[in-house]
Scaffold this motif. Structure first.
Motif, mmCIF file in Angstrom:
data_model
loop_
_atom_site.group_PDB
_atom_site.id
_atom_site.type_symbol
_atom_site.label_atom_id
_atom_site.label_comp_id
_atom_site.label_asym_id
_atom_site.label_seq_id
_atom_site.Cartn_x
_atom_site.Cartn_y
_atom_site.Cartn_z
ATOM 1 N N CYS A 1 0.865 -1.186 0.000
ATOM 2 C CA CYS A 1 0.000 0.000 0.000
ATOM 3 C C CYS A 1 0.896 1.229 0.000
ATOM 4 C CB CYS A 1 -0.909 -0.011 1.229
ATOM 5 S SG CYS A 1 -2.011 1.427 1.331
ATOM 6 N N VAL A 2 0.851 1.968 -1.074
ATOM 7 C CA VAL A 2 1.670 3.175 -1.190
ATOM 8 C C VAL A 2 1.058 4.256 -0.315
ATOM 9 C CG1 VAL A 2 2.563 4.930 -2.765
ATOM 10 C CG2 VAL A 2 2.341 2.541 -3.522
ATOM 11 N N GLU A 3 1.907 4.898 0.467
ATOM 12 C CA GLU A 3 1.432 5.932 1.372
ATOM 13 C C GLU A 3 0.716 7.026 0.591
ATOM 14 O OE1 GLU A 3 3.112 8.897 4.906
ATOM 15 O OE2 GLU A 3 4.457 7.492 3.887
ATOM 16 N N GLY A 4 -0.449 7.404 1.047
ATOM 17 C CA GLY A 4 -1.230 8.441 0.396
ATOM 18 C C GLY A 4 -2.214 7.927 -0.625
ATOM 19 N N SER A 5 -2.153 6.628 -0.917
ATOM 20 C CA SER A 5 -3.096 6.069 -1.885
ATOM 21 C C SER A 5 -4.496 6.073 -1.304
ATOM 22 C CB SER A 5 -2.680 4.643 -2.238
ATOM 23 O OG SER A 5 -3.686 4.029 -3.024
ATOM 24 N N ALA A 6 -5.464 6.445 -2.174
ATOM 25 C CA ALA A 6 -6.858 6.506 -1.723
ATOM 26 C C ALA A 6 -7.535 5.152 -1.764
ATOM 27 C CB ALA A 6 -7.641 7.490 -2.572
ATOM 28 N N ASN A 7 -6.888 4.156 -2.360
ATOM 29 C CA ASN A 7 -7.557 2.878 -2.572
ATOM 30 C C ASN A 7 -6.975 1.717 -1.775
ATOM 31 O OD1 ASN A 7 -9.653 3.576 -4.391
ATOM 32 N ND2 ASN A 7 -8.144 3.825 -6.019
ATOM 33 N N CYS A 8 -6.194 2.018 -0.753
ATOM 34 C CA CYS A 8 -5.726 0.929 0.099
ATOM 35 C C CYS A 8 -5.648 1.405 1.547
ATOM 36 C CB CYS A 8 -4.372 0.389 -0.362
ATOM 37 S SG CYS A 8 -3.031 1.584 -0.292
ATOM 38 N N THR A 9 -5.766 0.457 2.462
ATOM 39 C CA THR A 9 -5.639 0.756 3.900
ATOM 40 C C THR A 9 -4.733 -0.298 4.521
ATOM 41 O OG1 THR A 9 -7.545 -0.566 4.553
ATOM 42 C CG2 THR A 9 -7.968 1.742 3.974
ATOM 43 N N GLU A 10 -4.145 0.085 5.670
ATOM 44 C CA GLU A 10 -3.305 -0.882 6.395
ATOM 45 C C GLU A 10 -3.388 -0.586 7.878
ATOM 46 O OE1 GLU A 10 1.249 -1.307 6.144
ATOM 47 O OE2 GLU A 10 0.446 -2.736 4.667
ATOM 48 N N ASN A 11 -3.724 -1.617 8.653
ATOM 49 C CA ASN A 11 -3.793 -1.483 10.112
ATOM 50 C C ASN A 11 -2.916 -2.570 10.745
ATOM 51 O OD1 ASN A 11 -6.649 -0.475 9.088
ATOM 52 N ND2 ASN A 11 -6.223 0.543 11.048
ATOM 53 N N PRO A 12 -1.859 -2.170 11.434
ATOM 54 C CA PRO A 12 -1.026 -3.173 12.107
ATOM 55 C C PRO A 12 -1.729 -3.703 13.360
ATOM 56 C CG PRO A 12 -0.224 -0.972 12.581
ATOM 57 C CD PRO A 12 -1.336 -0.800 11.602
ATOM 58 N N VAL A 13 -1.435 -4.974 13.696
ATOM 59 C CA VAL A 13 -2.038 -5.610 14.867
ATOM 60 C C VAL A 13 -0.913 -5.922 15.878
ATOM 61 C CG1 VAL A 13 -3.429 -7.515 15.742
ATOM 62 C CG2 VAL A 13 -3.786 -6.661 13.386
ATOM 63 N N GLY A 14 -1.116 -5.472 17.089
ATOM 64 C CA GLY A 14 -0.168 -5.816 18.139
ATOM 65 C C GLY A 14 -0.453 -7.214 18.706
ATOM 66 N N GLU A 15 0.611 -7.947 19.091
ATOM 67 C CA GLU A 15 0.414 -9.274 19.706
ATOM 68 C C GLU A 15 1.423 -9.422 20.864
ATOM 69 O OE1 GLU A 15 0.520 -14.043 18.710
ATOM 70 O OE2 GLU A 15 0.310 -12.586 17.051
ATOM 71 N N ILE A 16 0.912 -9.487 22.088
ATOM 72 C CA ILE A 16 1.755 -9.565 23.291
ATOM 73 C C ILE A 16 2.011 -11.032 23.663
ATOM 74 C CG2 ILE A 16 2.000 -8.938 25.698
ATOM 75 C CD1 ILE A 16 2.117 -6.581 23.754
ATOM 76 N N ASP A 17 3.301 -11.349 23.698
ATOM 77 C CA ASP A 17 3.708 -12.679 24.174
ATOM 78 C C ASP A 17 4.237 -12.491 25.615
ATOM 79 O OD1 ASP A 17 4.415 -15.281 24.417
ATOM 80 O OD2 ASP A 17 6.200 -15.154 23.129
ATOM 81 N N SER A 18 3.550 -13.046 26.656
ATOM 82 C CA SER A 18 3.917 -12.781 28.067
ATOM 83 C C SER A 18 4.373 -14.059 28.779
ATOM 84 C CB SER A 18 2.728 -12.149 28.804
ATOM 85 O OG SER A 18 1.615 -13.022 28.799
ATOM 86 N N TRP A 19 5.342 -13.928 29.632
ATOM 87 C CA TRP A 19 5.813 -15.028 30.505
ATOM 88 C C TRP A 19 6.516 -14.424 31.713
ATOM 89 C CZ3 TRP A 19 8.281 -13.300 26.258
ATOM 90 C CH2 TRP A 19 9.641 -13.013 26.351
ATOM 91 N N LYS A 20 6.916 -15.306 32.646
ATOM 92 C CA LYS A 20 7.607 -14.804 33.830
ATOM 93 C C LYS A 20 8.797 -15.715 34.160
ATOM 94 C CE LYS A 20 5.622 -14.995 37.777
ATOM 95 N NZ LYS A 20 4.586 -14.825 38.841
ATOM 96 N N SER A 21 9.743 -15.142 34.903
ATOM 97 C CA SER A 21 10.929 -15.907 35.352
ATOM 98 C C SER A 21 11.282 -15.494 36.775
ATOM 99 C CB SER A 21 12.100 -15.643 34.386
ATOM 100 O OG SER A 21 12.441 -14.265 34.401
ATOM 101 N N VAL A 22 12.078 -16.393 37.459
ATOM 102 C CA VAL A 22 12.478 -16.106 38.848
ATOM 103 C C VAL A 22 13.968 -16.410 38.975
ATOM 104 C CG1 VAL A 22 11.856 -18.423 39.662
ATOM 105 C CG2 VAL A 22 12.030 -16.548 41.314
ATOM 106 N N GLU A 23 14.643 -15.615 39.822
ATOM 107 C CA GLU A 23 16.078 -15.810 40.064
ATOM 108 C C GLU A 23 16.314 -15.782 41.572
ATOM 109 O OE1 GLU A 23 20.344 -13.734 38.979
ATOM 110 O OE2 GLU A 23 18.543 -13.092 37.893
ATOM 111 N N ALA A 24 16.964 -16.889 42.139
ATOM 112 C CA ALA A 24 17.241 -16.964 43.599
ATOM 113 C C ALA A 24 18.609 -16.373 43.886
ATOM 114 C CB ALA A 24 17.191 -18.418 44.060
ATOM 115 N N SER A 25 18.711 -15.781 45.110
ATOM 116 C CA SER A 25 19.990 -15.170 45.492
ATOM 117 C C SER A 25 21.030 -16.211 45.873
ATOM 118 C CB SER A 25 19.775 -14.186 46.651
ATOM 119 O OG SER A 25 19.260 -14.881 47.780
#
Length: 552
Positions: A505-529
């Motif tokens: 889609c060329v920027e400024g074109s009247a005949n196309c649209t583009e919407n990006p989609v966010g996707e969150i990949d979540s996890w957790k970790s632990v570190e002992a002293s």
């Protein structure tokens, strides 16, 4: 005319006198014919019949007696006479008559005869006679006789006045002229050897206001006091071609028309428009052609692809198109028709002017054409052109990041800002949407003029729009859950059906649209002293949130 001759014989002596005289008529009978044979007033005289162009009178008269012999002749018609001089002489039989009649002589007479030779001519103000041409007619009356000649003739304009109007009334310096409608009466006298004329002018009426396009008139001589009828048909067949008693002037009548044929209906970019100019001489005489075709109102919307070409009928020449105008000149014979054709190709929508291909045949290329096409007054054509434009939008706006579960509403807009009905046949390509979303509201048109059909990976919109009409098509998609999407970029493009959509889609074109989609990949970790973990060990927890999508 009829002439009565009287021969008088007198005996002035004192005894009976013999009579023997001869009246020589040779110079009478070459111009006249005897209509009454000689008759004597007394029985003692005997006139002979006319024999060998003489009359012999014999007999006797008493002293003091007078007697007469009379006879009559009628002058022969014009063209049937000799020297137009009736001369005769009375002499004693046996004497030779004198060659001429001596003035004052009692025994000879002479009567000159006038002979009017009449004809007519016409002169046109221009070589090719058409509307506005002035025809000047001249009636000639030449006296080729020996005496004064009487003019009494009628010029009939019946077959002239159906095509023209008298603009200069007939007149003469010598003769009396009276016009009554379509007839001109000419009377008077012309001296021997002289010529008198009558002149008048007519002006040819405009095309469409004439009769048979043949201006024929006739100079008529009365017969027994009656003017002969004018011929029913305008045909002139003079007995003397050099001095005709009629004239025939054929008039040309130029008919000009133009037409245009489109190669497609409805008209779209690339449609060819073929123009044909027709020049027809519907008159009876040759006609001049000098016209210009103004294409400036066409070439703002189309491109000349075939130059003007004259048909094989010939007679005309077409110039090249210069500054949007070309000229057609030449001459057409009576009944001849010639055409000139050329072709233009309709430009793309963004390369046009007023979307109205108008052209006009005009008399003068330097004169601007009319603003409106009225074929009855000016040969012209107008081809209205559609101009269908398309655009698309999305809510939220193109470029806005969206998330799983968001609903995007797309609007396809079709506008015909041309001057004629225009076709719509567009395809909205959804393949780059449907890998990340699902259609949750089918496409709907705002007006029945268009229909939208959802396919496997596209929406096809077809129909037609009236000039000035705008119709929209709307549909909605819902972003698929995380982990169920493709490239996390909802992109689509609207193109004319049959065209390949662009890769991006060329920027400024009247005949196309583009919407990006966010996707969150979540996890957790632990570190002992310390390890192993015991009392007092510090555990540090970290929660991770990584956007592996294309939008925020």
């Amino acid at each position: 005319d009829e002439l009565t001759y009287t021969l008088t014989f007198t005996n002035s002596g004192n005894a009976v006198g013999a009579v023997d005289f001869t009246d020589h008529l040779a110079k009478v009978l070459d111009d006249a014919e005897v209509t009454a044979q000689p008759v004597a007033s007394v029985d003692t005289l005997t006139p002979s019949a006319v024999v060998d162009q003489t009359i012999v009178v014999t007999g006797s008269l008493l002293p003091g007696q007078t007697a007469t012999v009379t006879y009559s002749v009628r002058v022969l018609p014009d063209g049937s006479r000799g020297d137009n001089r009736l001369g005769n002489v009375l002499v004693e039989t046996g004497e030779d008559p004198p060659t001429e009649c001596v003035e004052g002589s009692a025994n000879c007479t002479e009567n000159p005869v006038g002979e009017i030779d009449s004809w007519k001519t016409v002169e046109a103000s221009e070589t090719l006679v058409a509307e506005g041409t002035v025809l000047t007619y001249t009636l000639h009356f030449a006296n080729i006789g020996a005496g004064a000649g009487t003019v009494e003739e009628v010029d009939d304009l019946t077959h002239v006045l159906d095509d023209s109007d008298v603009t200069t009334e007939p007149s003469s310096e010598v003769l009396t002229v009276v016009r009554d409608g379509a007839r001109i009466a000419v009377t008077g006298s012309v001296a021997a050897g002289a010529t008198a004329t009558v002149t008048y002018s007519v002006t040819v009426r405009p095309d469409g206001e004439r009769g048979d396009d043949v201006a024929a008139n006739f100079l008529l001589k009365p017969v027994d006091g009656e003017v002969p009828p004018v011929p029913e048909e305008p045909t002139c067949q003079p007995t003397d071609a050099e001095r005709p008693d009629c004239t025939l002037t054929p008039i040309g009548r130029l008919l000009v028309s133009k037409a245009v044929v489109a190669s497609a209906d409805p008209i779209v970019p690339g449609t060819t428009l073929t123009y044909t100019l027709t020049f027809e001489n519907a008159g009876a005489g040759p006609v001049s052609v000098d016209k210009s075709d103004n294409l400036t109102g066409v070439l703002d919307d189309a491109t000349l692809t075939t130059v003007p070409v004259v048909s094989a009928d010939g007679g005309l020449t077409a110039t090249p198109v210069v500054d949007g105008i070309f000229s057609v000149t030449g001459e057409l014979a009576a009944g001849q028709t010639t055409t000139v054709t050329y072709t233009v190709t309709v430009n793309e929508e963004d390369e046009r002017g007023d979307n109205r291909a108008a052209n006009f045949v005009v008399d003068d290329r330097s004169t601007p054409p009319p603003t409106d096409c009225v074929p009855e007054s000016t040969p012209c054509t107008v081809t209205e052109l559609p101009r269908v434009t398309s655009s698309k939008s999305v809510d939220p706006a193109s470029g806005t990041s969206v998330d799983a579960g968001d609903v995007l509403t797309y609007t396809l807009t079709f506008t015909n800002d041309g001057t004629a009905e225009g076709p719509v046949d567009f395809t909205d390509h959804l393949s780059r949407i449907l890998d990340d979303a699902t259609v949750t509201a089918a496409p709907v048109a705002s007006d029945s003029a268009l229909s939208a059909v959802l396919g496997a990976d596209s929406i096809v919109v077809t129909g037609s729009l009236a000039a000035g009409q705008t119709v929209t098509v709307t549909y909605a998609v819902t972003v698929s859950p995380d982990g169920s999407r493709g490239d996390n970029r909802l992109g689509n493009v609207l193109v004319e059906t049959g065209e390949d959509p662009p890769a991006e889609c060329v920027e400024g074109s009247a005949n196309c649209t583009e919407n990006p989609v966010g996707e969150i990949d979540s996890w957790k970790s632990v570190e002992a002293s310390e390890s192993p973990v015991a009392e007092g060990t510090v555990l540090t927890y970290t929660l991770h949130f990584e956007n592996i999508g294309q939008g925020a």
